[in-house]
Design a protein around this motif. Sequence first.
Motif, PDB file in Angstrom:
ATOM      1  N   GLU A 141      89.248   1.160  16.853  1.00  0.00           N
ATOM      2  CA  GLU A 141      89.556  -0.231  17.154  1.00  0.00           C
ATOM      3  C   GLU A 141      89.895  -0.402  18.669  1.00  0.00           C
ATOM      4  OE1 GLU A 141      90.085  -2.265  14.938  1.00  0.00           O
ATOM      5  OE2 GLU A 141      89.765  -0.950  13.248  1.00  0.00           O
ATOM      6  N   ASP A 145      87.593  -3.185  20.540  1.00  0.00           N
ATOM      7  CA  ASP A 145      88.219  -4.328  21.508  1.00  0.00           C
ATOM      8  C   ASP A 145      87.034  -4.566  22.581  1.00  0.00           C
ATOM      9  OD1 ASP A 145      90.400  -4.201  19.988  1.00  0.00           O
ATOM     10  OD2 ASP A 145      91.635  -3.233  21.459  1.00  0.00           O
ATOM     11  N   GLU A 148      84.165  -6.429  21.341  1.00  0.00           N
ATOM     12  CA  GLU A 148      84.463  -7.828  21.016  1.00  0.00           C
ATOM     13  C   GLU A 148      84.350  -8.554  22.506  1.00  0.00           C
ATOM     14  OE1 GLU A 148      85.806  -9.531  17.458  1.00  0.00           O
ATOM     15  OE2 GLU A 148      87.733  -8.163  18.007  1.00  0.00           O
ATOM     16  N   SER A 398      85.082   0.922  10.066  1.00  0.00           N
ATOM     17  CA  SER A 398      85.876  -0.233  11.125  1.00  0.00           C
ATOM     18  C   SER A 398      84.839  -1.044  11.549  1.00  0.00           C
ATOM     19  CB  SER A 398      86.372   0.530  12.163  1.00  0.00           C
ATOM     20  OG  SER A 398      87.121   2.149  11.713  1.00  0.00           O
ATOM     21  N   ARG A 402      85.427  -5.439  10.924  1.00  0.00           N
ATOM     22  CA  ARG A 402      86.017  -6.234  11.992  1.00  0.00           C
ATOM     23  C   ARG A 402      84.918  -7.121  12.352  1.00  0.00           C
ATOM     24  NH1 ARG A 402      89.502  -3.907  16.958  1.00  0.00           N
ATOM     25  NH2 ARG A 402      88.914  -5.543  18.450  1.00  0.00           N
TER      26      ARG A 402
END
Length: 434
Positions: A141, A145, A148, A398, A402
């Motif tokens: 995760e 970040d 993204e 994951s 996402r």
Amino acid sequence: MRGRRIVEHTSRTGPAGAGCPASGLFTAAFTADPWPVYARLRRTAPVHRDPATGLWLVSRYHDVRRVLLDPVRFRPDNTLDAVVRLSVPALRELAAAGFDLPPTLANNGSPGHAGLRRLVGRLLSGGRVAAAVPLVTRLAERHLDRVEAELAAHGRCDLVAALTRDLPFAVMLEVLGLRADVEADDGVDLATLARWNDASLELFWGFPERSRQPRLARLAAGFHRWLGTLADRAEQARPGLLGLLAGHRHPDGTPLDRREIVAVCYFMVIAGQATTGQMLATMLLRALHDRVLWPRLGREPGLAALWAEEMLRREPPLTTWRRITAGPAEIGGVQLPPGAPLLLLLAATGSDPVVFDAPEELRPGRPRGREHLSFGIGRHRCPGAALARMEAEVVLRSVSARLPTLRPVRPPGETPLLGLLSFRAPTEVLVERS
Ligand code: HEM
């Protein structure tokens, strides 16, 4: 005479002309699409002596399996030898750092292997892997970040630089109990470790030009030196790999010496990071090219693990592994002399139609899908397999969950690939949102 030792090793297996992709086999075209060559070898020359490297290529599933299951007749002593003969300046760099890889794990055919294997097995047990799932999920995760943020800022992102290179390193350091050592050392971070790792892979499993070898050797030597400083801190009371190594005893009751401790650490860090990072890059790239599969990986329980397994079978990161004959031996009806270096084409065995029906098709959950040899088999079988499988599943799930609309920027077949004797993977996975 550690430098001499390295010369002896490399000259035993290296090609006659050093420093270039001497073999017609290990070309860019082969790296891009090795499967037709594998099929031809399996069909027409399943035990084939490659004149440029002097290696005997073994490509059929059952032959490779038999070799791996018989480490007495087919010894692992040459698994970490450089494939090219290293130049004198490169050897000097290594010798100056006291670089040496005595038999410990993968290259150890002695009775001492079993104890060291049990030692690393304790760190990589099923229980520890299960306990590491929250850590890997958190790391995935956190890296997402970053992905993204880059997508937002630039419209595209390289998943190798932003995710697949660093994540297995962070996991590895945690599992081996080395994270605090890296954090405490100002001169070392994940980028440094990655440079050291990449240089080591190219120097020992690649075909670097002579002019490039000293630079690679300097980096590999830097890695070795740093691990030496860790070995000096190894005390039994410490948790993790260093503590276990400090408390370990050979079958004759003697402790490991410093070079053995360094050699275990060197191999563990490379084995744990390079292979896993490469596996993640290949899996993500292939899955992203399949527009139907990609969003399903994050939604459908169990699918990511099955897809990972199928990719390990068809397109493993560790494409080959070596062995050497202890005496006269026979494989597939071919007689081999003592000391014959074997190149086991693990990646070819995963597409052997004798075992895998329609091997070119990616069918998650296929019958016998876990029987591939991509983690080896027998006494030296990869003890990190469960950790690697777990990382693959968590990361695939994951990223897909996402970023279900993610897609590759480059068309299929145009991604740059690393193509070493034993390692094959994308060096970049450029993505954008669709
Ligand atoms: C996708 C990832 C990985 C692949 C494809 C892979 C593959 C392999 C293969 C083919 C071998 C040689 C097996 C043999 O000689 O029979 C091996 C050995 C080994 N691997 Fe892995 N590996 C992976 C990940 C890992 C990880 C994550 C670790 C550690 C954290 C690890 C640690 C080792 C060790 C210590 C050995 C030597 C075992 C021995 O000689 O007893 N590997 N691996």
